[in-house]
Enzyme design. Structure first.
Site, short mmCIF file in Angstrom:
data_model
loop_
_atom_site.label_atom_id
_atom_site.label_comp_id
_atom_site.label_asym_id
_atom_site.label_seq_id
_atom_site.Cartn_x
_atom_site.Cartn_y
_atom_site.Cartn_z
N HIS A 94 9.87 1.44 -10.86
CA HIS A 94 7.73 2.61 -10.98
C HIS A 94 8.17 1.36 -12.54
O HIS A 94 7.90 1.64 -13.76
CB HIS A 94 8.73 3.31 -11.45
CG HIS A 94 6.88 3.93 -11.20
ND1 HIS A 94 6.17 4.95 -12.14
CD2 HIS A 94 6.00 3.80 -10.26
CE1 HIS A 94 5.15 4.89 -11.93
NE2 HIS A 94 4.59 4.18 -11.36
N ASN B 245 4.36 10.05 -15.21
CA ASN B 245 2.92 10.25 -14.59
C ASN B 245 3.01 11.66 -14.64
O ASN B 245 1.66 12.28 -15.11
CB ASN B 245 2.30 10.11 -13.38
CG ASN B 245 2.29 7.73 -13.15
OD1 ASN B 245 2.33 7.58 -14.21
ND2 ASN B 245 2.20 7.86 -12.26
N GLU C 148 10.60 2.59 -14.92
CA GLU C 148 11.82 3.93 -14.50
C GLU C 148 12.30 3.75 -13.11
O GLU C 148 12.14 2.87 -12.34
CB GLU C 148 10.05 5.24 -13.72
CG GLU C 148 10.37 5.71 -15.38
CD GLU C 148 8.99 7.08 -14.83
OE1 GLU C 148 8.81 8.19 -15.35
OE2 GLU C 148 8.19 6.28 -13.82
N VAL D 6 0.68 -1.24 0.15
CA VAL D 6 0.04 -0.02 -0.39
C VAL D 6 0.73 1.49 -0.09
O VAL D 6 1.99 1.14 1.13
CB VAL D 6 -1.00 0.12 1.14
CG1 VAL D 6 -1.95 -0.37 0.83
CG2 VAL D 6 -0.41 -0.30 2.73
N SER E 131 4.93 5.11 -6.54
CA SER E 131 4.44 6.19 -7.57
C SER E 131 4.27 7.34 -7.28
O SER E 131 4.39 8.49 -8.07
CB SER E 131 3.11 5.87 -8.50
OG SER E 131 2.50 4.96 -8.04
N1 LIG Z 1 -1.55 0.10 -9.25
C1 LIG Z 1 -1.04 1.16 -10.32
O1 LIG Z 1 -1.42 0.70 -11.36
C2 LIG Z 1 0.25 1.03 -10.07
C3 LIG Z 1 1.21 1.53 -11.06
C4 LIG Z 1 2.22 2.31 -10.57
C5 LIG Z 1 3.07 1.96 -9.33
N2 LIG Z 1 2.11 1.23 -8.22
C6 LIG Z 1 2.48 1.49 -6.63
O2 LIG Z 1 2.30 -0.11 -6.53
C7 LIG Z 1 2.73 -0.39 -4.76
C8 LIG Z 1 0.61 -1.44 -4.62
O3 LIG Z 1 0.10 -1.30 -6.12
P1 LIG Z 1 -1.20 -1.85 -6.29
O4 LIG Z 1 -1.60 -1.11 -6.90
O5 LIG Z 1 -0.35 -3.12 -6.31
O6 LIG Z 1 -1.52 -2.24 -4.81
P2 LIG Z 1 -2.87 -3.59 -4.07
O7 LIG Z 1 -3.37 -2.16 -2.87
O8 LIG Z 1 -3.37 -4.04 -4.98
O9 LIG Z 1 -1.86 -4.16 -3.28
C9 LIG Z 1 -1.25 -4.23 -2.05
C10 LIG Z 1 -0.61 -5.57 -1.64
O10 LIG Z 1 -0.24 -4.86 -0.48
C11 LIG Z 1 -0.22 -5.94 0.65
N3 LIG Z 1 0.48 -5.18 1.54
C12 LIG Z 1 0.44 -4.19 2.31
N4 LIG Z 1 1.27 -4.23 3.82
C13 LIG Z 1 1.44 -5.80 4.00
C14 LIG Z 1 2.66 -5.95 4.57
N5 LIG Z 1 2.70 -4.81 5.02
N6 LIG Z 1 2.78 -6.82 4.00
C15 LIG Z 1 3.11 -7.78 2.95
N7 LIG Z 1 1.58 -6.91 2.28
C16 LIG Z 1 1.40 -5.51 2.80
C17 LIG Z 1 -1.84 -5.66 0.40
O11 LIG Z 1 -2.50 -7.35 0.79
C18 LIG Z 1 -2.10 -6.22 -1.07
O12 LIG Z 1 -2.22 -6.97 -1.54
C19 LIG Z 1 1.79 0.99 -4.74
O13 LIG Z 1 2.75 1.86 -3.74
C20 LIG Z 1 1.72 1.80 -5.55
O14 LIG Z 1 1.79 3.44 -5.82
C21 LIG Z 1 1.23 1.54 -8.57
#
Ligand SMILES: NC(=O)c1ccc[n+]([C@@H]2O[C@H](COP(=O)([O-])OP(=O)(O)OC[C@H]3O[C@@H](n4cnc5c(N)ncnc54)[C@H](O)[C@@H]3O)[C@@H](O)[C@H]2O)c1
Length: 669
Positions: free
Chosen positions: A456, A506, A468, A407, A435
């Site tokens: 990224h 972005n 990135e 998260v 991000s």
């Molecule tokens: N979704 C996108 O399009 C996107 C694109 C680029 C970067 N990101 C970045 O990637 C990261 C994840 O995004 P996402 O969309 O996959 O989120 P998501 O909510 O789909 O998944 C996050 C996962 O992390 C797990 N989690 C939370 N705390 C944890 C911990 N302490 N230990 C282990 N697991 C834990 C949760 O259970 C969940 O499965 C973020 O930092 C986000 O900014 C997201």
């Protein structure tokens, strides 16, 4: 790689004793061997000097054949690839259309001499046999390829804005029939040895490259000759079959690309349509249609894109960091796909999450990806075995790269990294997929904060080619370079970006998307906005893109980047009403079966052109600002990042290149 300034300007073929790029010998059985091994290069490509040297070899063999001193010729490579194509670095030196026609005609004449040799000529193929390399192989009388994993045959020319120009159009149709040959040229797809044999561009297969020489020798002694396409395939070149085929090809090609953006496939269809039933006329027309394509802006820009890919790949130091094991923390949207993609690329990946259900879902999704990517059950099973569900992080200590994708909360990420640092092995890369958070803020919880970098990724990970590599204010250069090596190892392009809000991609996308929202709010029809962007060459309209990304995420990114006011905007209204785009079934569009419902309306073409240019203006302005702040190394890096990160019209050569061209055109006017 040699640079273009060192291109050899010699014009007369050298003596066969003085060859630099080929080795030539006539053995005790009177078989001539031409071994292509370009001097100072890791890959064989067909440039000016190798072609001149080949001409010397052919003269020698012609002479020896006339005197009965040689029984045949084998063309083979001394490297890991046969010939990866013509030497793209020399293309821009060719000048105008006439010079291009002159240069290709000289090579076509050489290939014709090979075809007319009185003794058998065999191409023995290992590794890449592409473009001009395949055209040379097709001028030989018989082709043998090995079945090794890296052996591929194809015509990727359309990806460079051209089509095969050394009579490969004519010869491939003669060997494989119009349907298979045109499909291969129109898609630019590379074929494995099995399918290449099945369509007829290869005559014989051997299991490994160790068998090639022996098989080629036998083929010469037995005077083997390719049979060419079956009679019924030859019929497809005649009317009315040809017209039917041409209609189908035009339709399929137009579904994928627009003729004003990518003219090459349409010109190839025109060539086949008008001259497909006559070898002589098609040969002549091929050069006539090919030369203007080669000097077109589209081809120049696509060559530029090719050079940009090479530039990005060179960010990774060779051979210093070769990761095999990856550990991903967080099995959500991003983490699950990152781990699965690493497995697709041959690595072992362990995936950690607090939540069992997330881990289970990730494994199912990964298996679906493996089924798409691997052909045999054995390979799918092997991939499944390489992906490890690791709830307690037991594999952290063995990993070469650790990527956090949990998260987007600073304190939680800091806690996770403080814990990770105590478990990872020395030398492992430690990265976050954040991000919007600053790398240096996350790194505060580490004893060695210089170790942390950003990796990224973009969503969906398997499809998007850019990552990135974020350099925090305190990140160590060596860690960033190792990050680049990892990104290259998973077959993506690394772009080094300084830590700043929105990084590069972005940051430039957000003002573009928000400006489209503003125009919509001010009354411009959404279909018109999206159509104008497509006509400009973007892969998707900005409003459709907002819906796909999710309007809540768009709003969050806009706020993070300080692009306001978002409150009171249409974006805000939709988010407040729970209309978040594709994922909720409604945003700017209503979504049905994964597709947006559009009104069927048509707009004035000139209006669309003007609107398209206006729409990308905020994106290009932001690119200029990003460059002036030096968040990436150069204007080429901005262009590369924006092309591979946003899909910005590749045929325009990148946003800054496009603006500079416009500026130069305005100055000249
Ligand atoms: N979704 C996108 O399009 C996107 C694109 C680029 C970067 N990101 C970045 O990637 C990261 C994840 O995004 P996402 O969309 O996959 O989120 P998501 O909510 O789909 O998944 C996050 C996962 O992390 C797990 N989690 C939370 N705390 C944890 C911990 N302490 N230990 C282990 N697991 C834990 C949760 O259970 C969940 O499965 C973020 O930092 C986000 O900014 C997201």
């Amino acid at each position: 790689m040699t640079d273009t300034s060192s291109v050899d300007v010699q014009t007369t073929p050298p003596d066969v004793k003085d060859l630099k790029d080929w080795r030539f010998e006539i053995d005790f059985e009177d078989i001539a061997w031409a071994v292509f091994d370009r001097q100072g290069e890791s890959m064989n490509s067909l440039g000016h000097r190798p072609t001149l040297e080949l001409a010397s070899i052919i003269s020698k063999v012609e002479d020896a054949a006339d005197k009965g001193e040689v029984r045949g010729l084998v063309i083979i490579s001394g490297k890991d690839n046969f010939i990866a194509g013509a030497d793209i670095r020399e293309f821009d030196n060719l000048g105008d259309t006439e010079q291009v026609a002159e240069a290709v005609t000289a090579t076509i004449d050489l290939f014709d001499r090979i075809e007319k040799l009185r003794v058998p000529v065999v191409a023995a193929i290992h590794g890449y046999c592409l473009g001009g390399g395949l055209e040379l192989a097709m001028a030989c009388h018989y082709r043998i390829a090995d079945r090794e994993e890296g052996t591929r045959l194809g015509f990727p020319e359309v990806k460079l804005g051209i089509f095969p120009g050394l009579n490969g159009t004519v010869r491939s149709i003669e060997l494989a029939g119009a349907m298979s040959a045109m499909q291969m040229m129109l898609t630019g797809r590379m074929l494995r040895p099995g399918p290449a044999r099945a369509i007829g561009i290869v005559d014989q297969l051997v299991p490994t490259h160790h068998r090639l020489r022996w098989a080629a020798r036998k083929a010469v002694l037995q005077k083997r000759k390719s049979k060419g396409a079956a009679w019924w395939k030859k019929l497809l070149r005649k009317a009315p079959f040809r017209e039917f085929l041409v209609k189908q090809m035009r339709k399929k090609t137009a579904e994928k690309v627009r003729e004003d953006h990518y003219p090459a496939p349409f010109k190839l269809i025109e060539l086949f349509s008008e001259f497909g039933d006559s070898r002589r006329r098609m040969k002549a027309a091929e050069t006539r249609l090919f030369a203007p394509l080669m000097t077109s802006d589209t081809a120049r820009n696509l060559r530029r894109v090719f050079r940009l890919t090479e530039m990005l790949k060179s960010e990774a130091p060779k051979g210093t960091f070769e990761p095999l094991r990856v550990h991903v923390v967080g099995a959500g949207t991003m983490g699950a796909d990152i781990a699965a993609w690493c497995v697709v690329c041959g690595m072992q990946a362990s995936l950690q999450d607090l939540n069992d259900d997330q881990l289970k879902k990730a494994m199912v999704r990964a298996k679906n990806l493996f089924k798409k990517r691997f052909r045999t059950k054995r390979d799918v099973d092997a991939a499944v075995a390489r992906l490890i569900s690791d709830k307690d992080g037991k594999h952290i200590a063995r990993a070469d790269v650790i990527i956090e994708a949990i998260v987007e909360k600073l304190e939680i990420k800091q806690k996770v990294f403080a814990d990770l640092e105590t478990k990872i092995r020395p030398g492992a890369v430690l990265a976050t997929n954040t991000s919007s958070l600053k790398i240096e803020d996350i790194a505060q919880s580490l004893k060695d904060p210089a170790r942390l970098i950003g990796l990224h990724f973009f969503n969906p990970v398997p499809q998007l080619p850019l990552v990135e590599v974020i350099m925090g204010a305190g990140s160590r250069e060596a860690e960033v370079r190792k990050g680049c090596a990892f990104v290259t190892a998973i077959r993506k392009f690394p772009l080094i970006v300084k830590s700043c809000p929105g990084f590069l991609v972005n940051r430039v996308l957000a003002p573009y998307m928000l400006d489209a929202v503003r125009r919509y709010q001010e009354g411009e029809p959404r279909e018109k906005i999206d159509q104008a962007a497509l006509n400009f060459g973007m892969p998707m309209g900005p409003l459709e893109l907002c819906d796909v990304v999710g309007l809540d995420i768009c709003k969050h990114v806009a706020e993070t980047l300080g692009l306001g006011p978002v409150a009171d905007s249409e974006l805000d209204r939709l988010v407040v009403n729970g209309k978040l785009g594709k994922k909720t079934g409604e945003g700017f569009y209503v979504w049905e079966k994964g597709k947006p419902k559009r009104q069927k309306v048509s707009f004035d073409e000139d209006d669309l052109v003007t609107l398209g240019r206006d729409l990308v203006k905020p994106l290009i302005d932001e690119c200029e600002r990003a460059l002036s702040e030096r968040i990436v190394e150069s204007a080429d890096h901005v262009d590369a990042g924006v092309i591979f990160g946003t899909g910005f019209a590749p045929f325009r050569g990148g946003p800054l290149h496009y603006r500079n061209r416009d500026k130069r055109a305005a100055e000249a006017a």
